[in-house]
Write a protein that holds these residues in place. Structure first.
Motif, PDB file in Angstrom:
ATOM      1  N   GLN A  32      -5.047  -2.886  -1.798  1.00  0.00           N
ATOM      2  CA  GLN A  32      -5.307  -1.539  -2.322  1.00  0.00           C
ATOM      3  C   GLN A  32      -4.754  -0.453  -1.407  1.00  0.00           C
ATOM      4  N   SER A  33      -4.672  -0.756  -0.070  1.00  0.00           N
ATOM      5  CA  SER A  33      -4.153   0.212   0.893  1.00  0.00           C
ATOM      6  C   SER A  33      -3.514  -0.525   2.064  1.00  0.00           C
ATOM      7  N   SER A  34      -2.639   0.158   2.775  1.00  0.00           N
ATOM      8  CA  SER A  34      -1.941  -0.454   3.904  1.00  0.00           C
ATOM      9  C   SER A  34      -2.885  -0.842   5.036  1.00  0.00           C
ATOM     10  N   SER A  35      -4.043  -0.184   5.134  1.00  0.00           N
ATOM     11  CA  SER A  35      -4.987  -0.523   6.201  1.00  0.00           C
ATOM     12  C   SER A  35      -5.548  -1.935   6.035  1.00  0.00           C
ATOM     13  N   HIS A  38       1.305  -5.308  -3.037  1.00  0.00           N
ATOM     14  CA  HIS A  38       1.211  -6.436  -2.116  1.00  0.00           C
ATOM     15  C   HIS A  38       1.509  -5.974  -0.691  1.00  0.00           C
ATOM     16  N   CYS A  39       0.994  -6.716   0.281  1.00  0.00           N
ATOM     17  CA  CYS A  39       1.305  -6.464   1.692  1.00  0.00           C
ATOM     18  C   CYS A  39       2.685  -7.041   1.978  1.00  0.00           C
ATOM     19  N   HIS A  93       3.237  -4.140   8.196  1.00  0.00           N
ATOM     20  CA  HIS A  93       3.268  -4.403   6.766  1.00  0.00           C
ATOM     21  C   HIS A  93       2.661  -3.212   6.040  1.00  0.00           C
ATOM     22  N   ALA A  94       3.095  -2.980   4.810  1.00  0.00           N
ATOM     23  CA  ALA A  94       2.573  -1.884   4.002  1.00  0.00           C
ATOM     24  C   ALA A  94       2.140  -2.421   2.644  1.00  0.00           C
ATOM     25  N   CYS A  95       1.184  -1.746   2.058  1.00  0.00           N
ATOM     26  CA  CYS A  95       0.716  -2.080   0.713  1.00  0.00           C
ATOM     27  C   CYS A  95       1.594  -1.310  -0.264  1.00  0.00           C
ATOM     28  N   VAL A  96       2.512  -2.015  -0.913  1.00  0.00           N
ATOM     29  CA  VAL A  96       3.500  -1.367  -1.767  1.00  0.00           C
ATOM     30  C   VAL A  96       3.599  -2.125  -3.085  1.00  0.00           C
TER      31      VAL A  96
END
Length: 86
Positions: free
Chosen positions: A34-37, A54-55, A43-46
């Motif tokens: 749901q979020s990059s954290s 996805h991460c 890695h980023a949540c995109v």
């Protein structure tokens, strides 16, 4: 002298120096997020519109990078995270 070195190191960590980490990411690389954290560091949540995010390797902000900063990329595909650069 040893005390001075340890004190300097501790102050640097408190001031935000040193590599950034996410101690307990709740979503593994490649997992739905749901979020990059929630993702591991670097890695980023995109995701693309109307699809799960996805991460994936890359970044969406400086906080996603272990060191350096997040550079946005010009993209023609989706998803398209930035890349961490020192």
């Amino acid at each position: 002298m040893r005390t001075l070195v340890l004190l300097t190191f501790a102050l640097g960590l408190l001031a935000g120096c040193g590599p950034r980490t996410r101690d307990n990411p709740s979503v593994p690389a490649g997992g739905v997020c749901q979020s990059s954290s929630q993702c591991p560091i670097d890695h980023a949540c995109v995701g693309c519109p109307d699809e799960d995010a996805h991460c994936i390797s890359g970044c969406s902000s400086d906080a996603d990078c272990s060191e350096g900063s997040c550079q946005r990329l010009e993209c023609i595909t989706c998803p398209c995270p930035g890349r961490c650069a020192t």
